[in-house]
Motif scaffolding. Structure first.
Motif, short mmCIF file in Angstrom:
data_model
loop_
_atom_site.label_atom_id
_atom_site.label_comp_id
_atom_site.label_asym_id
_atom_site.label_seq_id
_atom_site.Cartn_x
_atom_site.Cartn_y
_atom_site.Cartn_z
N THR A 198 0.83 -1.21 0.00
CA THR A 198 0.00 0.00 0.00
C THR A 198 0.87 1.26 0.00
O THR A 198 0.59 2.22 -0.73
CB THR A 198 -0.95 -0.02 1.22
OG1 THR A 198 -1.76 -1.19 1.10
CG2 THR A 198 -1.82 1.22 1.25
N PHE A 199 1.94 1.26 0.80
CA PHE A 199 2.82 2.44 0.82
C PHE A 199 3.50 2.63 -0.53
O PHE A 199 3.55 3.73 -1.07
CB PHE A 199 3.87 2.33 1.94
CG PHE A 199 3.41 2.91 3.25
CD1 PHE A 199 2.54 2.21 4.06
CD2 PHE A 199 3.82 4.17 3.65
CE1 PHE A 199 2.10 2.74 5.27
CE2 PHE A 199 3.38 4.71 4.85
CZ PHE A 199 2.52 3.99 5.66
N ILE A 200 4.02 1.51 -1.07
CA ILE A 200 4.74 1.63 -2.34
C ILE A 200 3.75 2.02 -3.45
O ILE A 200 4.01 2.92 -4.25
CB ILE A 200 5.47 0.31 -2.67
CG1 ILE A 200 6.60 0.09 -1.67
CG2 ILE A 200 6.00 0.32 -4.11
CD1 ILE A 200 7.17 -1.32 -1.65
N GLY A 201 2.58 1.36 -3.46
CA GLY A 201 1.59 1.66 -4.50
C GLY A 201 1.08 3.08 -4.41
O GLY A 201 0.98 3.79 -5.42
N ALA A 202 0.78 3.53 -3.18
CA ALA A 202 0.22 4.88 -3.02
C ALA A 202 1.24 5.94 -3.42
O ALA A 202 0.90 6.93 -4.07
CB ALA A 202 -0.22 5.08 -1.57
N THR A 203 2.52 5.73 -3.06
CA THR A 203 3.51 6.76 -3.40
C THR A 203 3.84 6.73 -4.90
O THR A 203 4.06 7.78 -5.50
CB THR A 203 4.81 6.60 -2.55
OG1 THR A 203 5.21 5.23 -2.58
CG2 THR A 203 4.59 7.03 -1.12
N GLN A 204 3.80 5.53 -5.48
CA GLN A 204 4.03 5.49 -6.95
C GLN A 204 2.87 6.13 -7.69
O GLN A 204 3.06 6.80 -8.70
CB GLN A 204 4.30 4.07 -7.40
CG GLN A 204 5.65 3.60 -6.88
CD GLN A 204 6.27 2.46 -7.67
OE1 GLN A 204 5.70 1.97 -8.62
NE2 GLN A 204 7.45 2.05 -7.25
N LEU A 205 1.66 5.93 -7.17
CA LEU A 205 0.50 6.58 -7.79
C LEU A 205 0.63 8.11 -7.66
O LEU A 205 0.37 8.85 -8.61
CB LEU A 205 -0.80 6.10 -7.12
CG LEU A 205 -2.09 6.72 -7.62
CD1 LEU A 205 -2.30 6.48 -9.11
CD2 LEU A 205 -3.29 6.18 -6.82
N LEU A 206 1.09 8.55 -6.49
CA LEU A 206 1.31 9.98 -6.29
C LEU A 206 2.31 10.52 -7.33
O LEU A 206 2.08 11.55 -7.95
CB LEU A 206 1.85 10.22 -4.87
CG LEU A 206 2.25 11.65 -4.50
CD1 LEU A 206 1.04 12.58 -4.52
CD2 LEU A 206 2.91 11.69 -3.12
N ALA A 207 3.40 9.76 -7.52
CA ALA A 207 4.43 10.21 -8.47
C ALA A 207 3.90 10.19 -9.90
O ALA A 207 4.18 11.09 -10.70
CB ALA A 207 5.66 9.32 -8.35
N ALA A 208 3.11 9.15 -10.26
CA ALA A 208 2.68 8.98 -11.65
C ALA A 208 1.50 9.85 -12.02
O ALA A 208 1.33 10.25 -13.17
CB ALA A 208 2.33 7.51 -11.90
N SER A 209 0.63 10.19 -11.04
CA SER A 209 -0.65 10.80 -11.38
C SER A 209 -0.56 12.31 -11.61
O SER A 209 -1.40 12.88 -12.30
CB SER A 209 -1.65 10.55 -10.24
OG SER A 209 -1.20 11.23 -9.08
N GLY A 210 0.42 12.94 -10.99
CA GLY A 210 0.46 14.41 -11.07
C GLY A 210 -0.57 15.06 -10.14
O GLY A 210 -0.70 16.28 -10.11
N SER A 211 -1.34 14.26 -9.39
CA SER A 211 -2.31 14.82 -8.44
C SER A 211 -1.61 15.12 -7.12
O SER A 211 -0.53 14.61 -6.85
CB SER A 211 -3.43 13.81 -8.17
OG SER A 211 -4.05 13.45 -9.38
N THR A 212 -2.28 15.91 -6.29
CA THR A 212 -1.72 16.20 -4.97
C THR A 212 -2.13 15.09 -4.00
O THR A 212 -3.13 14.38 -4.25
CB THR A 212 -2.24 17.54 -4.42
OG1 THR A 212 -3.65 17.40 -4.20
CG2 THR A 212 -1.98 18.69 -5.37
#
Ligand SMILES: NC(=O)c1ccc[n+]([C@@H]2O[C@H](COP(=O)([O-])OP(=O)(O)OC[C@H]3O[C@@H](n4cnc5c(N)ncnc54)[C@H](OP(=O)(O)O)[C@@H]3O)[C@@H](O)[C@H]2O)c1
Length: 261
Positions: A198-212
């Protein structure tokens, strides 16, 4: 930390001119770091290793423990080239302390451990004698292992309480959530898969999405849903005040270290 930066320099995409020399005290560590283009020396085998390593070097990266930095700088000062840039990663050792010990340019940095996988964040502060070119060269060096923020030295300790110590805060949160998952009846292995993932997925999503982070949190938090209840508990625990106190404690310790305590 020195090893992390070395791994960034050894990335095939990074062009290094003039070779790399690294030193350790022990032969075992020195042997482990020897590689193509890397001359690795041990001070236990060659008492002149540090002086040999800095001879001819444009950038001299100091990666020993803070208390050892002054002695090391005294040891190499006379062997430094006139255009050598001395860069320290040591917490709490000020530019003024280092400039008093070596004749040329000095910069101070604060990297973090994700540099090992090329995802570091480094704070970099110029010294009173370093030029814009010196700063640019050293910034490029740290960019081989992640992002670089150029800041005044007065902010280095504050940056250290966020990105320097920050990986420990993240691991601590992971440990706590893992404990909770185990408390809900999952095996340690299942808990690890869920929480690390969950931590790795959530932070990679943060990096990839461009969302805050706020936008992404709102996406997970349906009105009147389960996550909303959980987040309300986290808000009630006032995590922001906890982080204020944690970083203030780290800052106080950095100031003690700078005073030699
Ligand atoms: N760890 C972090 O997250 C972090 C983040 C930012 C900055 N820093 C800074 O990085 C510095 C090093 O921390 P670290 O955790 O990387 O420590 P470390 O693992 O103990 O690394 C220090 C290295 O310096 C070598 N060394 C010690 N004395 C030497 C000498 N006289 N000549 C040549 N090499 C010598 C040691 O070699 P031997 O083992 O062979 O003795 C060792 O490889 C500290 O100043 C710290 O403030 C660390």
């Amino acid at each position: 930390m020195g090893g992390a930066i070395l791994s960034g320099l050894l990335n095939p995409e990074v062009e290094v001119t003039g070779g790399i020399r690294v030193t350790n005290r022990t032969v075992e560590k020195a042997e482990a770091l020897a590689a193509d283009g890397v001359t690795s020396l041990a001070t236990s085998a060659n008492p002149d290793a540090n002086r040999v390593a800095v001879t001819g070097a444009r950038i001299v990266l100091i990666g020993v423990k803070p208390g050892m930095v002054p002695d090391l700088l005294r040891e190499v000062a006379d062997s430094l080239e006139p255009d050598a840039i001395v860069v320290s990663v040591a917490a709490g050792v000020t530019i003024a302390t280092m400039e008093a010990l070596v004749p040329g340019a000095v910069l101070r940095s604060m990297p973090n451990t994700p540099s090992v996988v090329g995802l570091g964040v480094t704070g970099l502060a110029a010294g009173t004698r370093s030029t814009a070119d010196d700063l640019a060269i050293v910034k490029e060096l740290f960019e081989t292992v992640g992002d670089v923020l150029v800041i005044p030295e007065s902010q280095i300790n504050a940056l250290s309480t966020i990105s320097g110590s920050g990986p420990a805060y993240v691991y601590f949160l992971i440990e706590q959530l893992t404990r909770t998952a185990e408390g809900l009846g999952f095996t340690p292995e299942q808990a690890r898969t869920m929480v690390d993932g969950t931590f790795i997925g959530a932070t990679q999503l943060l990096a990839a999405s461009g969302s805050t982070p706020t936008e992404l949190r709102i996406q997970v938090t349906s009105p009147k849903g389960t996550t909303e209840r959980a987040v309300a508990e986290l808000e009630a625990a006032d995590l922001s005040a906890v982080f204020d106190r944690a970083t203030a404690a780290a800052l106080a310790r950095a100031e003690e270290l700078a005073a030699g305590n």
